[in-house]
Design an enzyme around this catalytic site. Structure first.
Site, PDB file in Angstrom:
ATOM      1  N   SER A   8       0.848  -1.085  -0.057  1.00 14.76           N
ATOM      2  CA  SER A   8      -0.071  -0.007  -0.098  1.00 14.76           C
ATOM      3  C   SER A   8       0.812   1.228   0.172  1.00 14.76           C
ATOM      4  CB  SER A   8      -0.824  -0.036   1.201  1.00 14.76           C
ATOM      5  OG  SER A   8       0.156   0.009   2.762  1.00 14.76           O
TER       6      SER A   8
ATOM      7  N   CYS B  99       2.831  -6.922   1.772  1.00 14.31           N
ATOM      8  CA  CYS B  99       1.909  -6.148   2.563  1.00 14.31           C
ATOM      9  C   CYS B  99       1.076  -7.551   3.169  1.00 14.31           C
ATOM     10  CB  CYS B  99       0.922  -5.349   1.660  1.00 14.31           C
ATOM     11  SG  CYS B  99      -0.470  -4.799   2.262  1.00 14.31           S
TER      12      CYS B  99
ATOM     13  N   GLU C 179       3.125   7.060   7.148  1.00 15.40           N
ATOM     14  CA  GLU C 179       2.786   7.321   5.865  1.00 15.40           C
ATOM     15  C   GLU C 179       3.022   8.902   5.609  1.00 15.40           C
ATOM     16  OE1 GLU C 179       2.786   6.177   2.360  1.00 15.40           O
ATOM     17  OE2 GLU C 179       3.340   4.259   3.177  1.00 15.40           O
TER      18      GLU C 179
HETATM   19  N1  DGL Z   1       2.173  -2.493   5.119  1.00 17.94           N
HETATM   20  C1  DGL Z   1       0.830  -3.109   4.942  1.00 17.94           C
HETATM   21  C2  DGL Z   1       0.802  -4.366   5.560  1.00 17.94           C
HETATM   22  O1  DGL Z   1       1.962  -5.090   6.071  1.00 17.94           O
HETATM   23  C3  DGL Z   1      -0.534  -2.511   4.819  1.00 17.94           C
HETATM   24  C4  DGL Z   1      -0.610  -1.393   5.881  1.00 17.94           C
HETATM   25  C5  DGL Z   1      -1.862  -0.567   5.393  1.00 17.94           C
HETATM   26  O2  DGL Z   1      -1.731  -0.076   4.342  1.00 17.94           O
HETATM   27  O3  DGL Z   1      -2.847  -0.537   6.217  1.00 17.94           O
HETATM   28  O4  DGL Z   1      -0.207  -4.830   6.265  1.00 17.94           O
END
Ligand code: DGL
Length: 271
Positions: A7, A69, A154
């Protein structure tokens, strides 16, 4: 090419470990920064966004995509592997990061109690408790959602004292669920970027794991076991980074987490 999808910038923590272990491969990275975080969204929305990212990486020449992710792996991977790939790209592969992580951590707990820190979508999917129980049904998995962390990361607010307070709160909430935890998994790739903050708040009896080294090892094993896929992957050492949002904020995040001067970051539109 090997593609990475997240993301946002969390997947860079996975990419960096893979690159370290397998430097000769050519890599594409796509962060959907314009729409991060995914963790608050419904499974349907996460599936749709993830599919757009995968289609785009395939179009750019990725033969294999790592969903770097947990949220996308938890919510979208099964449908992608069972419905989308067989119909549209039977010769390409999409790999998630939850099963490799679960396989590794079940062998590390002695107390048989594991803590999972993740996004709300990952926690609600119960992907970790399910995968861990398949491997060892005597293990208890305790989950803690940490909804404030990805937005703060972010936003690039890494020095803000509120970040430490939020991490402390979530770690304490997890520790309250069990006094026997000996393994805690940072089961959101963004959290690996602030692993040092998490480690401040866990007692020394709890080993804190980020997924990057685990995923890199498992990918190397996978490529050895699948020469038919490995032979399709370009090995010219390229690294190209793509984002859905070209802004000062996003450039700054990529520079911060990648720590390289010659960063080739391009803006793309998925939607
Ligand atoms: N980095 C992601 C994960 O491992 C997504 C985090 C998100 O966008 O909420 O869950």
């Amino acid at each position: 090419m090997i593609g990475f999808f997240d993301s946002g910038v969390g997947g860079l923590a996975i990419f960096k470990e893979v690159e370290k272990l397998l430097p000769s491969y050519s890599y594409l990275y796509l962060g959907d920064n314009a729409r991060a975080p995914y963790g608050f969204h419904s499974p349907e929305v996460i599936y749709r966004f993830t599919l757009q990212g995968i289609r785009w990486l395939f179009k750019k020449g990725a033969k294999l995509v790592i969903l770097a992710c947990n949220t996308a792996s938890a919510v979208a991977l099964r449908r992608i592997q069972q419905e989308f790939l067989p119909q549209h790209f039977p010769e390409r592969r999409v790999l998630g990061i939850i099963i490799p992580t679960a396989e590794e951590v079940v062998s590390l707990t002695k107390s048989k109690e594991i803590g999972i820190l993740a996004t709300q979508a990952t926690v609600h999917s119960f992907a970790y408790p399910k995968e861990i129980a398949k491997l060892d049904s005597s293990i208890k998995t305790h989950q803690q959602a940490c909804p404030l962390l990805v937005p703060i990361i972010e936003a690039g607010e890494l020095e803000w004292e509120g970040l430490e307070l939020a991490v402390k709160k979530y770690v304490n909430q997890l520790l309250e669920k069990s006094s026997k935890l000996d393994v805690a998994v940072l089961a959101c790739t963004h959290y690996a970027l602030i692993e040092n903050i998490f480690k401040k708040f866990f007692p020394s009896s709890v080993a804190v794991f980020s997924q990057g080294p685990i995923v890199a090892q498992k990918l190397a094993i996978y490529l050895k076991a699948h020469p038919e896929i490995d032979s399709e992957l370009k090995k010219e050492g390229e690294r190209i980074f793509y984002t859905t949002e070209d802004s000062w904020r996003v450039r700054n995040l990529f520079h911060l987490f990648l720590e390289r001067k010659d960063l080739d970051l391009k803006k793309v539109s998925l939607f």
